[in-house]
Design an enzyme around this catalytic site. Structure first.
Site, PDB file in Angstrom:
ATOM      1  N   ARG A  17       0.815  -1.213   0.000  1.00  0.00           N
ATOM      2  CA  ARG A  17       0.000   0.000   0.000  1.00  0.00           C
ATOM      3  C   ARG A  17       0.856   1.275   0.000  1.00  0.00           C
ATOM      4  NH1 ARG A  17      -3.792  -1.982   4.957  1.00  0.00           N
ATOM      5  NH2 ARG A  17      -1.894  -3.178   5.363  1.00  0.00           N
ATOM      6  N   LYS A  24       8.534  -1.085   3.663  1.00  0.00           N
ATOM      7  CA  LYS A  24       7.703  -0.116   4.397  1.00  0.00           C
ATOM      8  C   LYS A  24       8.397   0.424   5.653  1.00  0.00           C
ATOM      9  CE  LYS A  24       3.692  -1.376   6.494  1.00  0.00           C
ATOM     10  NZ  LYS A  24       2.217  -1.474   6.653  1.00  0.00           N
ATOM     11  N   GLN A  77      10.473 -14.872   7.496  1.00  0.00           N
ATOM     12  CA  GLN A  77       9.136 -15.394   7.194  1.00  0.00           C
ATOM     13  C   GLN A  77       8.995 -15.502   5.678  1.00  0.00           C
ATOM     14  OE1 GLN A  77       5.922 -12.670   7.738  1.00  0.00           O
ATOM     15  NE2 GLN A  77       4.357 -14.249   7.838  1.00  0.00           N
ATOM     16  N   THR A  83       0.101 -11.752  10.112  1.00  0.00           N
ATOM     17  CA  THR A  83       0.810 -11.398  11.353  1.00  0.00           C
ATOM     18  C   THR A  83       0.964 -12.602  12.288  1.00  0.00           C
ATOM     19  OG1 THR A  83      -1.317 -10.556  12.158  1.00  0.00           O
ATOM     20  CG2 THR A  83       0.253  -8.937  11.352  1.00  0.00           C
ATOM     21  N   GLY A 143      -8.364  -3.174  13.435  1.00  0.00           N
ATOM     22  CA  GLY A 143      -9.227  -4.161  14.072  1.00  0.00           C
ATOM     23  C   GLY A 143      -9.895  -3.517  15.281  1.00  0.00           C
ATOM     24  N   ASN A 172      -7.576  -1.653  17.654  1.00  0.00           N
ATOM     25  CA  ASN A 172      -6.395  -2.433  18.010  1.00  0.00           C
ATOM     26  C   ASN A 172      -5.151  -1.732  17.468  1.00  0.00           C
ATOM     27  OD1 ASN A 172      -4.516  -4.469  18.484  1.00  0.00           O
ATOM     28  ND2 ASN A 172      -5.044  -5.554  16.582  1.00  0.00           N
ATOM     29  N   ASN A 229       0.260   2.559   6.805  1.00  0.00           N
ATOM     30  CA  ASN A 229       0.088   1.638   5.686  1.00  0.00           C
ATOM     31  C   ASN A 229       0.238   2.328   4.344  1.00  0.00           C
ATOM     32  OD1 ASN A 229      -0.538  -0.530   7.425  1.00  0.00           O
ATOM     33  ND2 ASN A 229      -2.643   0.198   7.580  1.00  0.00           N
ATOM     34  N   TYR A 372      37.716  19.792  -4.098  1.00  0.00           N
ATOM     35  CA  TYR A 372      37.524  18.558  -4.863  1.00  0.00           C
ATOM     36  C   TYR A 372      38.071  18.750  -6.261  1.00  0.00           C
ATOM     37  CZ  TYR A 372      34.849  14.600  -6.818  1.00  0.00           C
ATOM     38  OH  TYR A 372      34.461  13.442  -7.425  1.00  0.00           O
TER      39      TYR A 372
HETATM   40  C1  UD1 Z   1      -2.940  -5.034  11.800  1.00  0.00           C
HETATM   41  C2  UD1 Z   1      -3.949  -5.764  12.701  1.00  0.00           C
HETATM   42  C3  UD1 Z   1      -5.101  -4.831  13.040  1.00  0.00           C
HETATM   43  C4  UD1 Z   1      -4.547  -3.599  13.731  1.00  0.00           C
HETATM   44  C5  UD1 Z   1      -3.472  -2.915  12.871  1.00  0.00           C
HETATM   45  C6  UD1 Z   1      -2.790  -1.850  13.676  1.00  0.00           C
HETATM   46  C7  UD1 Z   1      -3.831  -8.116  12.093  1.00  0.00           C
HETATM   47  C8  UD1 Z   1      -4.469  -9.251  11.391  1.00  0.00           C
HETATM   48  N1  UD1 Z   1      -4.431  -6.945  12.011  1.00  0.00           N
HETATM   49  O1  UD1 Z   1      -3.584  -4.739  10.558  1.00  0.00           O
HETATM   50  O2  UD1 Z   1      -6.034  -5.480  13.922  1.00  0.00           O
HETATM   51  O3  UD1 Z   1      -5.615  -2.710  14.027  1.00  0.00           O
HETATM   52  O4  UD1 Z   1      -2.477  -3.852  12.463  1.00  0.00           O
HETATM   53  O5  UD1 Z   1      -1.922  -1.085  12.890  1.00  0.00           O
HETATM   54  O6  UD1 Z   1      -2.805  -8.311  12.722  1.00  0.00           O
HETATM   55  N2  UD1 Z   1       3.656  -8.385   8.885  1.00  0.00           N
HETATM   56  C9  UD1 Z   1       4.548  -9.439   8.799  1.00  0.00           C
HETATM   57  N3  UD1 Z   1       4.205 -10.540   8.077  1.00  0.00           N
HETATM   58  C10 UD1 Z   1       3.003 -10.669   7.448  1.00  0.00           C
HETATM   59  C11 UD1 Z   1       2.091  -9.597   7.544  1.00  0.00           C
HETATM   60  C12 UD1 Z   1       2.444  -8.476   8.266  1.00  0.00           C
HETATM   61  O7  UD1 Z   1       5.650  -9.371   9.367  1.00  0.00           O
HETATM   62  O8  UD1 Z   1       2.775 -11.714   6.812  1.00  0.00           O
HETATM   63  C13 UD1 Z   1       4.046  -7.172   9.635  1.00  0.00           C
HETATM   64  C14 UD1 Z   1       4.058  -5.946   8.737  1.00  0.00           C
HETATM   65  O9  UD1 Z   1       5.362  -5.717   8.222  1.00  0.00           O
HETATM   66  C15 UD1 Z   1       3.619  -4.837   9.672  1.00  0.00           C
HETATM   67  C16 UD1 Z   1       2.778  -5.547  10.731  1.00  0.00           C
HETATM   68  O10 UD1 Z   1       3.080  -6.930  10.633  1.00  0.00           O
HETATM   69  O11 UD1 Z   1       4.731  -4.217  10.303  1.00  0.00           O
HETATM   70  C17 UD1 Z   1       1.295  -5.311  10.542  1.00  0.00           C
HETATM   71  O12 UD1 Z   1       0.874  -5.797   9.271  1.00  0.00           O
HETATM   72  P1  UD1 Z   1      -0.180  -5.019   8.371  1.00  0.00           P
HETATM   73  O13 UD1 Z   1      -0.372  -5.811   7.126  1.00  0.00           O
HETATM   74  O14 UD1 Z   1       0.202  -3.613   8.232  1.00  0.00           O
HETATM   75  O15 UD1 Z   1      -1.500  -5.156   9.281  1.00  0.00           O
HETATM   76  P2  UD1 Z   1      -2.778  -4.216   9.267  1.00  0.00           P
HETATM   77  O16 UD1 Z   1      -3.593  -4.537   8.077  1.00  0.00           O
HETATM   78  O17 UD1 Z   1      -2.375  -2.811   9.464  1.00  0.00           O
HETATM   79 CA    CA Z   2      -0.403  -1.767   9.473  1.00  0.00          CA
END
Ligand code: UD1
Ligand code: CA
Length: 447
Positions: A17, A24, A77, A83, A143, A172, A229, A372
């Site tokens: 995004r 990011k 990962q 997450t 969330g 959240n 994001n 320089y």
């Molecule tokens: C997530 C939360 C949401 C919360 C929000 C807060 C979940 C499912 N949702 O959503 O409830 O309100 O954050 O900002 O957790 N990441 C990984 N591996 C992955 C996916 C993500 O390491 O496979 C890391 C990303 O780099 C990032 C963080 O986890 O730093 C959050 O991931 P992101 O995809 O931004 O979650 P949100 O959709 O923002």
């Molecule tokens: Ca996020």
């Protein structure tokens, strides 16, 4: 001794995004990468162990991790399946016992104080899981926390939440504390969810409740939970952090004439009594001592400024500039990797790079250090009380002794002894009446 604490930072997400080539978490807020902020905050908690979850090929992020005092381990990962899946990737590196604090690499503004409150809330009730909640003005994408009589019941992702929960629920922040002893069954219970087939870490709350374990949440300042994001949210986070940094500077006794126009880095160190005019930008690594004034439209990065110095307006101080006590650096002066000793002045239109300017020396308008030659960089050394006339080129390497005077318009390409009056320019030629003859010739030609 308090229970062991492991910090896990999730940073493997692609950050699609953001629509940028940079991972990011490497995007900067107040001069420091988001992951850099998270690591610095985590370090303040003095965890027993730290792990960062990355995707393969994130070399820039790994380099940033090596600069952190935390010296975190890296877990890879692959592929990125959410997450919950990211925490699974870190699992084998999390030692037994104590608590696990999960931080998101895209949530840079959280403070150690709020994290301590969350840890304390979890300890108070012996919760399996504790979550940081918040009420941001824009709830889009977060969330929501659902509660019942026994405490936190579930975290519902926005796309699965009903209207009432979306409207009223605490958001959240994505920051979680988990009891290490109960982590494995919680992760084992996760299942991939539609539409993206991802394992949501947030689902562990529901599973904990199914196992009969208590979960809890606290509400923190919403500003601390802001997640980034998109580029627009990155700009929002920047604005929020700038607000915090400006207020902190003013609380320390720094005068900001127009605070909204001054941009600070998270490590900018301004002593009480410093005055900053409108439209001044601080990159990382700036220290300013008491009584110094930084006037409008100046840009500073990687510099130390001594007491009572006067900078700008329109000065550019680049990394390695060491500005001594009561030094004046005026408009359109660029300084890079150069030391100005006490009382030295460069008031107008100059480039001073790779140089030492001795105490009380004066640099005239239009002075350039020619540092320089297309291959290497060379130094210019000025002693004390040197006077450099306007429009002088100092061709480095070159040394000018104490008390020397350089005539205006000179090109100085070899060393000048102390107290010498040196002039390096073509002699002036005067042709008496020459202008009259010139004009006559021209007007004949135009007829
Ligand atoms: C997530 C939360 C949401 C919360 C929000 C807060 C979940 C499912 N949702 O959503 O409830 O309100 O954050 O900002 O957790 N990441 C990984 N591996 C992955 C996916 C993500 O390491 O496979 C890391 C990303 O780099 C990032 C963080 O986890 O730093 C959050 O991931 P992101 O995809 O931004 O979650 P949100 O959709 O923002
Ligand atoms: Ca996020």
């Amino acid at each position: 001794m308090s229970a062991p604490l492991t910090v896990v930072v999730l940073a493997a997400g692609k950050g699609t995004r953001m629509k940028s080539g940079l991972p990011k978490v490497m995007h900067r807020v107040a001069g420091r990468s988001m992951i850099g902020h998270v690591l610095a905050t985590a370090a303040a908690l003095e965890p027993t162990c730290a792990v960062v979850v990355l995707a393969p090929g994130m070399a820039e992020v790994e380099a940033e991790l090596r600069r952190s005092a935390l010296e975190p381990a890296v877990a890879i990962q692959e592929p990125a399946l959410g997450t919950g899946h990211a925490l699974m990737a870190a699992r084998e590196r999390i030692p037994a016992g104590g608590r696990v604090l999960v931080l998101y690499g895209d949530t840079p503004l959280v403070t150690a104080e709020t994290l301590r409150q969350l840890l304390a809330a979890v300890d108070d009730v012996g919760a399996a899981v504790g979550v940081l909640g918040m009420r941001p003005p824009d709830t889009n994408g977060y969330g929501r926390l659902a509660f019942d009589a026994r405490g936190l019941e579930a975290i519902v992702e926005e796309r699965h939440a009903d209207e009432a929960l979306k409207r009223d629920g605490l958001c959240n922040a994505g920051i979680m504390v988990i009891d290490r002893a109960r982590l494995d069954p919680l992760l084992d219970a996760l299942e991939p969810k539609q539409p993206k087939n991802e394992y949501y870490l947030t689902d562990i709350v529901e599973h904990a409740r199914t196992f009969g374990w208590r979960c809890t949440a606290i509400e923190g300042p919403w500003l601390e939970g802001v997640g980034v994001n998109s580029q627009a949210q990155l700009a929002d986070a920047e604005a929020l952090l700038q607000g915090r940094l400006r207020r902190a500077a003013m609380a320390q006794g720094v005068t900001l004439v127009a605070p909204d126009t001054v941009f600070l880095a998270c490590d900018t160190a301004l002593a009480p009594g410093v005055e900053i005019g409108p439209y001044v930008v601080f990159g990382p690594g700036v220290e300013v001592a008491e009584g110094a004034q930084i006037h409008s439209f100046s840009h500073l990065e990687g510099v130390r400024i001594g007491p009572n110095a006067r900078i700008g307006p329109f000065a550019r101080l680049r990394p390695g500039a060491e500005i001594g006590e009561s030094v004046h650096i005026g408009n359109f002066v660029e300084v890079k990797n150069a030391t100005f000793e006490a009382g030295a002045k460069a008031n107008h239109l100059s480039y001073i790079g790779d140089a030492t300017i001795g105490a009380r020396s004066n640099i005239g308008a239009g002075t350039i250090t020619c540092n320089y030659d297309g291959f290497g960089k060379y130094r210019t050394e000025l002693g004390e009380r040197v006077f450099i006339g306007s429009n002088t080129a100092l061709v480095a390497p070159v040394t000018i002794g104490d008390g020397a005077i350089i005539g205006a318009g000179s090109t100085i390409d070899h060393d000048v002894p102390p107290d010498s009056l040196s002039i390096g320019r073509a002699r002036q030629a005067d042709l008496p009446g020459g202008a009259v003859r010139f004009r006559a010739k021209k007007s004949r030609g135009s007829k």
